[in-house]
Scaffold this motif. Structure first.
Motif, mmCIF file in Angstrom:
data_model
loop_
_atom_site.group_PDB
_atom_site.id
_atom_site.type_symbol
_atom_site.label_atom_id
_atom_site.label_comp_id
_atom_site.label_asym_id
_atom_site.label_seq_id
_atom_site.Cartn_x
_atom_site.Cartn_y
_atom_site.Cartn_z
ATOM 1 N N ALA A 60 10.452 12.506 -23.733
ATOM 2 C CA ALA A 60 10.815 11.093 -23.826
ATOM 3 C C ALA A 60 9.879 10.396 -24.823
ATOM 4 O O ALA A 60 9.041 11.034 -25.468
ATOM 5 C CB ALA A 60 10.722 10.442 -22.449
ATOM 6 N N ARG A 61 10.031 9.082 -24.939
ATOM 7 C CA ARG A 61 9.132 8.270 -25.755
ATOM 8 C C ARG A 61 8.602 7.124 -24.909
ATOM 9 O O ARG A 61 9.251 6.677 -23.957
ATOM 10 C CB ARG A 61 9.860 7.705 -26.979
ATOM 11 C CG ARG A 61 10.252 8.743 -28.007
ATOM 12 C CD ARG A 61 10.715 8.085 -29.305
ATOM 13 N NE ARG A 61 11.959 7.363 -29.130
ATOM 14 C CZ ARG A 61 12.158 6.099 -29.497
ATOM 15 N NH1 ARG A 61 11.168 5.393 -30.031
ATOM 16 N NH2 ARG A 61 13.338 5.525 -29.315
ATOM 17 N N GLY A 104 6.728 2.627 -18.686
ATOM 18 C CA GLY A 104 8.117 2.722 -19.098
ATOM 19 C C GLY A 104 8.321 3.799 -20.137
ATOM 20 O O GLY A 104 7.405 4.132 -20.910
ATOM 21 N N VAL A 105 9.551 4.362 -20.182
ATOM 22 C CA VAL A 105 9.892 5.356 -21.194
ATOM 23 C C VAL A 105 11.269 5.056 -21.770
ATOM 24 O O VAL A 105 12.059 4.289 -21.204
ATOM 25 C CB VAL A 105 9.874 6.802 -20.649
ATOM 26 C CG1 VAL A 105 8.527 7.135 -20.033
ATOM 27 C CG2 VAL A 105 11.010 7.050 -19.663
ATOM 28 N N ALA A 112 13.569 2.473 -19.339
ATOM 29 C CA ALA A 112 13.412 2.200 -17.906
ATOM 30 C C ALA A 112 11.951 1.813 -17.684
ATOM 31 O O ALA A 112 11.054 2.340 -18.352
ATOM 32 C CB ALA A 112 13.772 3.407 -17.053
ATOM 33 N N ASP A 113 11.723 0.889 -16.753
ATOM 34 C CA ASP A 113 10.412 0.247 -16.597
ATOM 35 C C ASP A 113 10.151 0.078 -15.105
ATOM 36 O O ASP A 113 11.029 -0.368 -14.359
ATOM 37 C CB ASP A 113 10.483 -1.118 -17.305
ATOM 38 C CG ASP A 113 9.159 -1.857 -17.367
ATOM 39 O OD1 ASP A 113 8.118 -1.271 -17.047
ATOM 40 O OD2 ASP A 113 9.182 -3.040 -17.764
ATOM 41 N N SER A 114 8.957 0.446 -14.663
ATOM 42 C CA SER A 114 8.641 0.344 -13.243
ATOM 43 C C SER A 114 7.138 0.154 -13.072
ATOM 44 O O SER A 114 6.358 0.466 -13.977
ATOM 45 C CB SER A 114 9.094 1.614 -12.504
ATOM 46 O OG SER A 114 8.907 1.507 -11.107
ATOM 47 N N ALA A 115 6.747 -0.365 -11.917
ATOM 48 C CA ALA A 115 5.320 -0.552 -11.626
ATOM 49 C C ALA A 115 5.076 -0.366 -10.135
ATOM 50 O O ALA A 115 5.932 -0.689 -9.298
ATOM 51 C CB ALA A 115 4.852 -1.943 -12.059
ATOM 52 N N ILE A 116 3.898 0.152 -9.818
ATOM 53 C CA ILE A 116 3.444 0.278 -8.436
ATOM 54 C C ILE A 116 1.988 -0.156 -8.375
ATOM 55 O O ILE A 116 1.275 -0.130 -9.379
ATOM 56 C CB ILE A 116 3.580 1.723 -7.899
ATOM 57 C CG1 ILE A 116 2.802 2.709 -8.794
ATOM 58 C CG2 ILE A 116 5.041 2.124 -7.796
ATOM 59 C CD1 ILE A 116 2.805 4.150 -8.285
#
Length: 257
Positions: A60-61, A104-105, A112-116
């Protein structure tokens, strides 16, 4: 990382959402690796290296590296840092810290973007509660992402849950649409804007909902690096995020582990 965008939302078809789901699966897998790696003695740069290697292995990038000049693939925000903490070999995690990991990638041209937010070693009961409430606030917001609802339904659900627990919601940074660009319309506040219920949600809209919740007041300030946002009163902050699609059957989270 968050930026103002203007224009109409770009609705996604099933094929485009499938690409974002593949990107989301990579994000979720790497965030779980980072959760396990966030231990006392590890530097925030170590975490960035793990994330970069995960991207390489997945083919991915990075969504973040080079975005408006950002120098890493991962945002690592510790304790009173709200968001956009830059990884550093000098920042060593210690027992009792809490760490926000925003990542994110890009896969086949779609983000797609996510956080924890995760504990390092043994954390205080107050820190555990802040993490739990922020994660719950995200789920409350996601539940409102249905055709016919409005953006204010998402933000109101997040705000109500956080404030009922005695916390505050950051105003300076909001969620966003996402697709071939990391940040698209619409902006997704984590709070109500009086007199402005916001856009009505429609099938095919893909959103990144991301509450940032402070144990103290909502105010933030930006450090001299030009990126790292911290709570103005020095209180702890937690951050959770998912990318999701609005469908006829309700919200479908694309970055769920």
């Amino acid at each position: 990382m968050k930026t103002n965008v203007r224009g109409l939302p770009i609705l996604k078809n099933a094929d485009q959402i499938a690409k974002m789901r593949r990107a989301g699966a990579i994000v979720a897998t790497i965030l779980e690796r980072l959760r396990e790696a966030a231990r006392p003695g590890v530097t925030t740069q170590d975490l960035d290296r793990i994330a970069a290697e995960g991207i390489r292995q997945a083919g991915a990038r990075s969504s973040f590296l080079g975005y408006r000049g950002y120098p890493a693939v991962l945002c690592v925000s510790v304790n009173d840092e709200v968001v956009h903490g830059i990884p550093s070999p000098k920042r060593v995690l210690k027992d009792g810290d809490i760490v926000g990991l925003d990542f994110g990638v890009i896969v086949e041209g779609f983000h797609a973007d996510s956080a924890i937010t995760v504990p390092v070693g043994t954390i205080s009961e107050e820190a555990e509660r802040l993490i739990r409430v922020t994660r719950e606030a995200l789920e409350k917001g996601i539940a409102q992402a249905r055709p016919g609802n409005r953006l204010s339904d998402i933000g109101g659900a997040v705000q109500d849950h956080a404030e009922a627990a005695g916390y505050s919601v950051v105003r300076e940074f909001v969620g966003h649409g996402i697709g071939q660009a990391l940040h698209e319309e619409p902006q997704v506040p984590n709070y109500r804007i009086e007199g402005a219920p916001g856009r009505r949600l429609t099938e095919g809209l893909v959103l990144a909902i991301e509450p940032m919740v402070n144990a103290g007041g909502p105010e933030v300030r930006i450090l001299e690096d030009g990126w790292t946002a911290v709570t103005r009163d020095g209180s702890l902050s937690a951050h959770f995020e998912h990318t999701l699609a609005v469908t006829a059957d309700g919200p479908v989270v694309l970055t769920r582990p």
